[in-house]
Design a protein around this motif. Structure first.
Motif, mmCIF file in Angstrom:
data_model
loop_
_atom_site.group_PDB
_atom_site.id
_atom_site.type_symbol
_atom_site.label_atom_id
_atom_site.label_comp_id
_atom_site.label_asym_id
_atom_site.label_seq_id
_atom_site.Cartn_x
_atom_site.Cartn_y
_atom_site.Cartn_z
ATOM 1 N N VAL A 130 0.826 -1.217 0.000
ATOM 2 C CA VAL A 130 0.000 0.000 0.000
ATOM 3 C C VAL A 130 0.855 1.260 0.000
ATOM 4 O O VAL A 130 0.433 2.299 -0.520
ATOM 5 N N LEU A 131 2.045 1.196 0.584
ATOM 6 C CA LEU A 131 2.892 2.389 0.583
ATOM 7 C C LEU A 131 3.278 2.758 -0.844
ATOM 8 O O LEU A 131 3.277 3.930 -1.218
ATOM 9 N N SER A 132 3.584 1.752 -1.658
ATOM 10 C CA SER A 132 3.936 2.024 -3.050
ATOM 11 C C SER A 132 2.741 2.540 -3.836
ATOM 12 O O SER A 132 2.848 3.520 -4.581
ATOM 13 N N SER A 133 1.588 1.901 -3.685
ATOM 14 C CA SER A 133 0.426 2.318 -4.473
ATOM 15 C C SER A 133 -0.010 3.732 -4.116
ATOM 16 O O SER A 133 -0.371 4.528 -4.990
ATOM 17 N N GLN A 134 0.039 4.065 -2.829
ATOM 18 C CA GLN A 134 -0.390 5.400 -2.410
ATOM 19 C C GLN A 134 0.683 6.446 -2.696
ATOM 20 O O GLN A 134 0.385 7.575 -3.091
ATOM 21 N N ASN A 135 1.948 6.087 -2.516
ATOM 22 C CA ASN A 135 3.037 7.032 -2.798
ATOM 23 C C ASN A 135 3.126 7.372 -4.276
ATOM 24 O O ASN A 135 3.546 8.471 -4.653
ATOM 25 N N ASN A 136 2.753 6.442 -5.114
ATOM 26 C CA ASN A 136 2.733 6.696 -6.544
ATOM 27 C C ASN A 136 1.804 7.874 -6.851
ATOM 28 O O ASN A 136 2.146 8.795 -7.603
ATOM 29 N N LEU A 137 0.635 7.862 -6.236
ATOM 30 C CA LEU A 137 -0.317 8.957 -6.421
ATOM 31 C C LEU A 137 0.178 10.237 -5.752
ATOM 32 O O LEU A 137 -0.032 11.333 -6.261
ATOM 33 N N ALA A 138 0.835 10.081 -4.598
ATOM 34 C CA ALA A 138 1.362 11.257 -3.894
ATOM 35 C C ALA A 138 2.402 11.980 -4.735
ATOM 36 O O ALA A 138 2.435 13.220 -4.772
ATOM 37 N N GLY A 139 3.264 11.223 -5.419
ATOM 38 C CA GLY A 139 4.266 11.842 -6.281
ATOM 39 C C GLY A 139 3.635 12.631 -7.408
ATOM 40 O O GLY A 139 4.072 13.740 -7.742
ATOM 41 N N TYR A 140 2.597 12.058 -8.011
ATOM 42 C CA TYR A 140 1.868 12.743 -9.087
ATOM 43 C C TYR A 140 1.213 14.022 -8.564
ATOM 44 O O TYR A 140 1.366 15.105 -9.147
ATOM 45 N N LYS A 141 0.500 13.910 -7.438
ATOM 46 C CA LYS A 141 -0.223 15.068 -6.906
ATOM 47 C C LYS A 141 0.722 16.164 -6.424
ATOM 48 O O LYS A 141 0.384 17.346 -6.477
ATOM 49 N N GLN A 180 7.556 8.890 -9.647
ATOM 50 C CA GLN A 180 6.343 9.391 -10.293
ATOM 51 C C GLN A 180 6.411 10.906 -10.440
ATOM 52 O O GLN A 180 5.944 11.464 -11.446
ATOM 53 N N ALA A 181 6.993 11.588 -9.458
ATOM 54 C CA ALA A 181 7.150 13.044 -9.558
ATOM 55 C C ALA A 181 8.058 13.409 -10.726
ATOM 56 O O ALA A 181 7.790 14.363 -11.470
ATOM 57 N N ILE A 182 9.151 12.651 -10.900
ATOM 58 C CA ILE A 182 10.045 12.890 -12.038
ATOM 59 C C ILE A 182 9.285 12.739 -13.347
ATOM 60 O O ILE A 182 9.330 13.607 -14.230
ATOM 61 N N ALA A 183 8.562 11.616 -13.480
ATOM 62 C CA ALA A 183 7.842 11.337 -14.723
ATOM 63 C C ALA A 183 6.801 12.405 -15.023
ATOM 64 O O ALA A 183 6.659 12.853 -16.166
ATOM 65 N N THR A 184 6.085 12.846 -13.992
ATOM 66 C CA THR A 184 5.017 13.839 -14.184
ATOM 67 C C THR A 184 5.600 15.195 -14.552
ATOM 68 O O THR A 184 5.121 15.868 -15.476
ATOM 69 N N ALA A 185 6.645 15.610 -13.843
ATOM 70 C CA ALA A 185 7.267 16.906 -14.131
ATOM 71 C C ALA A 185 7.873 16.930 -15.531
ATOM 72 O O ALA A 185 7.797 17.940 -16.239
ATOM 73 N N LYS A 186 8.478 15.817 -15.949
ATOM 74 C CA LYS A 186 9.047 15.740 -17.298
ATOM 75 C C LYS A 186 7.946 15.822 -18.357
ATOM 76 O O LYS A 186 8.103 16.499 -19.379
ATOM 77 N N ARG A 187 6.822 15.135 -18.118
ATOM 78 C CA ARG A 187 5.715 15.187 -19.079
ATOM 79 C C ARG A 187 5.183 16.609 -19.227
ATOM 80 O O ARG A 187 4.714 16.991 -20.295
ATOM 81 N N LEU A 188 5.274 17.375 -18.149
ATOM 82 C CA LEU A 188 4.794 18.760 -18.196
ATOM 83 C C LEU A 188 5.838 19.718 -18.765
ATOM 84 O O LEU A 188 5.565 20.907 -18.905
ATOM 85 N N GLY A 189 7.022 19.199 -19.063
ATOM 86 C CA GLY A 189 8.011 20.008 -19.764
ATOM 87 C C GLY A 189 9.081 20.657 -18.915
ATOM 88 O O GLY A 189 9.838 21.498 -19.413
ATOM 89 N N ALA A 190 9.183 20.289 -17.630
ATOM 90 C CA ALA A 190 10.184 20.901 -16.761
ATOM 91 C C ALA A 190 11.565 20.278 -16.971
ATOM 92 O O ALA A 190 11.700 19.167 -17.482
#
Length: 366
Positions: A130-141, A180-190
């Motif tokens: 559960v830590l991985s599944s929830q942290n995945n969303l936390a990184g995105y948010k 997940q934060a890396i992936a999301t920020a890269k997709r947004l162009g940072a």
């Protein structure tokens, strides 16, 4: 066996431990499901959705009285435990290493308790983690929240009025949330940089497009898949290596937690005073003391023009997805622990052994 699904009472919590779809699967496996009234309402699951899959919706007291297994996301609180008796099995995130009084109270009740945050980081337990599944969303948010709070956009943009340079994002901690934060920020162009005490994370960060900030980490190891507490010497080296990127960053996301201990301070007040005016820090470790020296959980503090947002439960803001993932983790965990709806109590098995914190009133893990 009757499984009771309780409504979360933690302030601001919007998730539910079991969704209607997973309730249906548990019922098909032979369990009876009791759901507290309104348990799923903040995750867009109505009581009627549970009734449609043959779960029984009852008042809180009835669920506590009849449920042989009681499920939550957050730790059982004082009011919960007043209604618990010795015949019951409790399953939630207990954070037993930092909540000894809670564990003692459960033991005094003579109950049994499993802790979902104690799932070992082994391959066959991945679908229960559960830590991985929830942290995945936390990184995105964290990235989405940072984008909202910043006064700049992420991507490079060429306009008739001139070119807008891309924002710079720095991420501390390359675990599930950090990746997940890396992936999301890269997709947004940072432009993304990242650092971690574990040198083995370098390849993971770079595979997602981040520049890895290397720090000599000889003698620093991970424990059970988690970063361990860094030595004072390493912490000093990390600050020196990261400072240039930190002082240039528009958004900083910190994700470093050590199970059962206070979160390490990665950004001091002195460093903060040298950051860019208008920079934003999203501290996902705020509930455990924070990775930024001035962080406070669920508070926004502005100092020297830097906005520091302390938070730890961002998954609640995407509660439908978060509940669905948590429920799938719980389903896999229950199916692992039981055979034909009966608990096996195989204490020689690693997952059972690591997560069974209290057994019939006896504390097994401190």
């Amino acid at each position: 066996m009757k499984i009771g699904i309780l409504k979360e009472t933690f302030d601001g919590e919007r998730r539910v431990a079991i969704t209607p779809n997973i309730a249906k699967q548990l019922i098909a496996a032979g369990f009876e499901i009791l759901v507290e009234e309104g348990a799923g309402e903040h995750s867009s699951f109505k009581d009627s959705d549970y009734r449609e899959v043959d779960a029984v919706v009852e008042k809180r007291g009835v669920v506590f009285h009849e449920g042989q297994v009681l499920l939550k996301i957050n730790p059982f609180d004082e009011e919960d435990l007043k209604l618990v008796d010795k015949r019951q099995i409790l399953i939630s995130k207990l954070y037993h290493k930092s909540n000894p009084q809670l564990i003692q109270t459960i033991a005094n009740k003579g109950a049994t308790a499993f802790s979902m945050d104690a799932i070992p980081r082994i391959s066959r337990a991945q679908d229960m983690d559960v830590l991985s599944s929830q942290n995945n969303l936390a990184g995105y948010k964290a990235v989405i929240l940072g984008a909202f709070e910043m006064t700049k956009i992420f991507p490079l943009m060429m306009t008739s009025a001139g070119t807008i340079a891309p924002s710079r994002v720095l991420i501390y901690g390359i675990g599930v949330a950090g990746l997940q934060a890396i992936a999301t920020a890269k997709r947004l162009g940072a432009v993304v940089e990242a650092t971690d005490i574990r040198s083995e994370t370098k390849e993971q960060a770079e595979s997602l497009g981040a520049k890895f900030i290397s720090v000599d980490n000889e003698g620093e190891q991970s424990e059970g898949g988690y970063a361990k507490e860094a030595s004072a010497e390493y912490a000093k080296k990390q600050k020196e290596a990261v400072n240039k990127s930190l002082f240039q960053a528009d958004l900083v996301i910190t994700t470093a937690n050590i199970p059962g201990r206070k979160a390490p301070v990665l950004i001091t007040r002195e460093q903060l005073m040298q950051m860019k005016n208008g920079a934003v820090i999203i501290d996902l470790a705020a509930a455990q003391g924070g990775n930024c020296e001035i962080s406070e959980n669920n508070k926004t503090i502005v100092e020297n023009g830097v906005k520091v947002i302390g938070t730890s439960i961002d998954p609640r803001s995407v509660s439908t997805n978060a509940s669905d993932l948590y429920a799938k983790n719980i389903y896999n965990y229950i199916m692992h622990l039981t055979k034909e709806t009966t608990f096996e109590w195989d204490l020689e098995e690693e997952i059972t052994d690591e997560t069974l914190i209290v057994h019939d009133g006896e504390i097994r893990k401190n």
